[in-house]
Design a protein around this motif. Structure first.
Motif, PDB file in Angstrom:
ATOM      1  N   CYS A   1       0.760  -1.317   0.410  1.00 35.91           N
ATOM      2  CA  CYS A   1       0.147   0.011  -0.045  1.00 35.91           C
ATOM      3  C   CYS A   1       0.483   0.754  -0.548  1.00 35.91           C
ATOM      4  CB  CYS A   1      -0.902   0.214   1.493  1.00 35.91           C
ATOM      5  SG  CYS A   1      -2.286  -1.184   0.920  1.00 35.91           S
ATOM      6  N   TYR A  25       1.405   3.342  -2.651  1.00 34.52           N
ATOM      7  CA  TYR A  25       0.530   2.987  -4.407  1.00 34.52           C
ATOM      8  C   TYR A  25      -0.281   4.292  -4.099  1.00 34.52           C
ATOM      9  CZ  TYR A  25      -2.542  -0.165  -6.179  1.00 34.52           C
ATOM     10  OH  TYR A  25      -3.502  -0.680  -7.477  1.00 34.52           O
ATOM     11  N   PHE A  37      -0.379   6.206  -1.524  1.00 36.66           N
ATOM     12  CA  PHE A  37      -0.877   6.129  -0.568  1.00 36.66           C
ATOM     13  C   PHE A  37      -0.013   6.396   0.317  1.00 36.66           C
ATOM     14  CE2 PHE A  37      -2.302   3.812   2.882  1.00 36.66           C
ATOM     15  CZ  PHE A  37      -4.084   4.426   3.750  1.00 36.66           C
ATOM     16  N   CYS A  48      -3.979   0.256   5.557  1.00 36.79           N
ATOM     17  CA  CYS A  48      -5.537   0.679   5.505  1.00 36.79           C
ATOM     18  C   CYS A  48      -6.066   0.757   6.784  1.00 36.79           C
ATOM     19  CB  CYS A  48      -5.975   0.462   4.518  1.00 36.79           C
ATOM     20  SG  CYS A  48      -5.591   1.025   2.991  1.00 36.79           S
ATOM     21  N   HIS A  56      -9.891   1.780   2.608  1.00 38.17           N
ATOM     22  CA  HIS A  56      -8.999   2.746   2.826  1.00 38.17           C
ATOM     23  C   HIS A  56      -8.310   4.471   3.808  1.00 38.17           C
ATOM     24  CE1 HIS A  56      -9.822   1.832  -1.854  1.00 38.17           C
ATOM     25  NE2 HIS A  56      -9.133   1.445  -0.889  1.00 38.17           N
ATOM     26  N   ASP A  58      -6.439  -3.543   6.559  1.00 35.36           N
ATOM     27  CA  ASP A  58      -6.239  -4.446   5.513  1.00 35.36           C
ATOM     28  C   ASP A  58      -4.989  -4.184   4.724  1.00 35.36           C
ATOM     29  OD1 ASP A  58      -6.414  -4.902   3.020  1.00 35.36           O
ATOM     30  OD2 ASP A  58      -8.309  -3.462   1.944  1.00 35.36           O
ATOM     31  N   THR A  85      -1.879  -5.855   2.606  1.00 31.94           N
ATOM     32  CA  THR A  85      -0.695  -6.218   1.391  1.00 31.94           C
ATOM     33  C   THR A  85       0.257  -6.447   1.114  1.00 31.94           C
ATOM     34  OG1 THR A  85      -3.051  -4.990   0.313  1.00 31.94           O
ATOM     35  CG2 THR A  85      -1.300  -6.434  -1.062  1.00 31.94           C
ATOM     36  N   ASP A 108      -3.279 -10.060  -0.203  1.00 33.30           N
ATOM     37  CA  ASP A 108      -4.424  -9.229   0.139  1.00 33.30           C
ATOM     38  C   ASP A 108      -5.317  -9.477   1.003  1.00 33.30           C
ATOM     39  OD1 ASP A 108      -5.292  -6.540   0.360  1.00 33.30           O
ATOM     40  OD2 ASP A 108      -5.705  -6.464  -1.604  1.00 33.30           O
ATOM     41  N   HIS A 117     -10.481  -8.487  -6.711  1.00 35.87           N
ATOM     42  CA  HIS A 117      -9.883  -8.107  -7.500  1.00 35.87           C
ATOM     43  C   HIS A 117      -8.760  -9.291  -8.210  1.00 35.87           C
ATOM     44  CE1 HIS A 117      -7.010  -7.008  -5.010  1.00 35.87           C
ATOM     45  NE2 HIS A 117      -7.567  -6.310  -4.080  1.00 35.87           N
ATOM     46  N   PHE A 122      -0.972  -5.844  -8.077  1.00 38.98           N
ATOM     47  CA  PHE A 122      -2.058  -5.518  -6.589  1.00 38.98           C
ATOM     48  C   PHE A 122      -2.843  -5.570  -7.367  1.00 38.98           C
ATOM     49  CE2 PHE A 122      -2.904  -2.451  -2.636  1.00 38.98           C
ATOM     50  CZ  PHE A 122      -3.243  -3.700  -2.482  1.00 38.98           C
ATOM     51  N   HIS A 123      -3.593  -5.089  -8.412  1.00 38.47           N
ATOM     52  CA  HIS A 123      -5.490  -5.135  -8.698  1.00 38.47           C
ATOM     53  C   HIS A 123      -4.945  -5.732 -10.232  1.00 38.47           C
ATOM     54  CE1 HIS A 123      -5.442  -2.334  -5.457  1.00 38.47           C
ATOM     55  NE2 HIS A 123      -6.464  -3.534  -5.096  1.00 38.47           N
ATOM     56  N   GLU A 155     -13.815  -8.717  -0.797  1.00 42.07           N
ATOM     57  CA  GLU A 155     -13.684  -8.378  -0.023  1.00 42.07           C
ATOM     58  C   GLU A 155     -14.929  -7.204   0.248  1.00 42.07           C
ATOM     59  OE1 GLU A 155     -11.157  -5.056  -1.127  1.00 42.07           O
ATOM     60  OE2 GLU A 155     -10.484  -6.084  -3.279  1.00 42.07           O
ATOM     61  N   TRP A 187      -8.339  10.094  -0.491  1.00 42.84           N
ATOM     62  CA  TRP A 187      -8.418   8.040  -0.614  1.00 42.84           C
ATOM     63  C   TRP A 187      -9.497   7.627   0.440  1.00 42.84           C
ATOM     64  CZ3 TRP A 187      -5.955   4.803  -2.424  1.00 42.84           C
ATOM     65  CH2 TRP A 187      -4.315   5.910  -3.599  1.00 42.84           C
ATOM     66  N   GLU A 215     -11.779  -9.643   3.875  1.00 37.56           N
ATOM     67  CA  GLU A 215     -11.138  -9.695   3.043  1.00 37.56           C
ATOM     68  C   GLU A 215      -9.965 -11.068   2.762  1.00 37.56           C
ATOM     69  OE1 GLU A 215      -8.226  -6.373   1.044  1.00 37.56           O
ATOM     70  OE2 GLU A 215      -8.583  -7.721  -0.908  1.00 37.56           O
TER      71      GLU A 215
HETATM   72  N1  MF3 Z   1      -5.795  -3.137   0.008  1.00 38.47           N
HETATM   73  C1  MF3 Z   1      -7.133  -3.113  -0.419  1.00 38.47           C
HETATM   74  C2  MF3 Z   1      -7.621  -3.491  -1.692  1.00 38.47           C
HETATM   75  O1  MF3 Z   1      -8.298  -4.562  -0.544  1.00 38.47           O
HETATM   76  C3  MF3 Z   1      -6.811  -1.562  -1.912  1.00 38.47           C
HETATM   77  C4  MF3 Z   1      -5.918  -0.332  -0.530  1.00 38.47           C
HETATM   78  S1  MF3 Z   1      -5.261   0.867  -1.638  1.00 38.47           S
HETATM   79  C5  MF3 Z   1      -4.094   2.036  -0.953  1.00 38.47           C
HETATM   80  O2  MF3 Z   1      -7.997  -3.730  -2.915  1.00 38.47           O
HETATM   81  F1  MF3 Z   1      -3.708   2.315  -1.881  1.00 38.47           F
HETATM   82  F2  MF3 Z   1      -5.526   2.329  -0.571  1.00 38.47           F
HETATM   83  F3  MF3 Z   1      -3.665   1.456   0.081  1.00 38.47           F
END
Ligand code: MF3
Ligand code: CO
Ligand code: CO
Length: 263
Positions: free
Chosen positions: A58, A61, A64, A69, A78, A95, A97, A106, A169, A175-176, A203, A220, A234
């Motif tokens: 994150c 990202y 961010f 998060c 977020h 959250d 990742t 994630d 995703h 990541f996505h 999620e 955000w 999630e």
């Molecule tokens: N972890 C989040 C998701 O589940 C995404 C966070 S993106 C961030 O997809 F930039 F806010 F960290």
């Protein structure tokens, strides 16, 4: 480009990253208490992640500013870790990742700060049930609409609403993954068909009131428009030959309330 099929080697790497993320969520069980700030949670998580030689995905990202998060009460997702102290009765989603050896994992969970109100407890429980019910139907041949339908049906049966603007995703090196949205609402028997080897997140964000959301000026933080509570859980999921594997499964889930759902 829909959800990508992963090789066995790639799956092992996503499983490792997901397990690293899951372990940090478990570690937080004993850390989240009244009086702690979300910045402190961020610092603790950041340290754990980098100590193991991994990367907090994150951080930076799309700009961010933090490593995790943290979404408290009416924050949908977020939330940016900050200096406000958690207080008794709050609910918080963390959250996480992690990127390990080039692959992402994630996962997020809800925590109660002190004793929850009955509404908070019910919302958090129903949201977790939404996630588990969706995971349970995953196998080759089902369609993406079946996942959204399952979540929406359970949320609305409980007079809650499903956030529409954010979704699960495909995940892996990225990541996505592009064009891999997993909607948390929808109609059965619609959308792409799942195949063995696909890896994606589910999620659901479930609101106690209306599903409408608002983005704060920090660019955000997503909050409920009516300021009522929101919850999210999630997992990163692999489609196997006969069903699913929860790559981000925590030890507490194997022994906990949802044991019967996982056999
Ligand atoms: N972890 C989040 C998701 O589940 C995404 C966070 S993106 C961030 O997809 F930039 F806010 F960290
Ligand atoms: Co996440
Ligand atoms: Co995600």
């Amino acid at each position: 480009m829909a959800i990508q099929i992963k090789s066995t080697t790639e799956i092992a790497k996503i499983r490792y990253a997901s397990q690293c993320s899951a372990e940090i969520l478990t570690m937080l069980n004993d850390v989240i208490k009244p009086g702690i700030t979300t910045i402190e949670l961020d610092t603790i998580c950041h340290q754990h992640i980098v100590e193991r030689g991994n990367i907090p995905a994150c951080l930076n990202y799309h700009g961010f500013p933090k490593s995790i998060c943290t979404s408290v009460n009416h924050v949908v997702c977020h939330g940016i870790p900050g200096s406000k102290k958690l207080k008794k009765g709050d609910i918080i989603n963390v959250d996480i990742t992690i990127k390990a050896d080039g692959y992402h994992g994630d996962t997020s969970k809800m925590y109660f700060v002190g004793q929850p109100t009955p509404l908070a407890k019910r919302l958090v429980t129903v949201t977790q049930e939404c996630l588990y019910q969706a995971i349970q139907i995953v196998k080759p041949g089902i369609r993406l609409g079946d996942i959204g339908f399952t979540i929406q049906r359970h949320a609305e049966k409980n007079h809650y609403s499903v956030v529409r603007e954010y979704c699960g995703h495909g995940i892996g090196r990225l990541f996505h993954e592009p064009n891999s949205d997993i909607l948390h609402y929808g109609r059965a028997n619609t959308g792409s068909t799942l195949e063995e080897g696909m890896v994606f997140t589910i999620e659901p964000m479930i609101n106690a009131g209306h599903h409408a959301i608002k983005l704060l000026s920090d660019g955000w933080t997503v909050v409920t428009k009516d300021r009522q509570l929101s919850a999210q859980w999630e997992h990163t999921i692999l489609v196997t030959k006969t069903g699913y594997e929860i790559l981000s499964l925590r030890e507490e889930e194997k022994q906990g309330t949802f044991h019967s759902l996982l056999t």
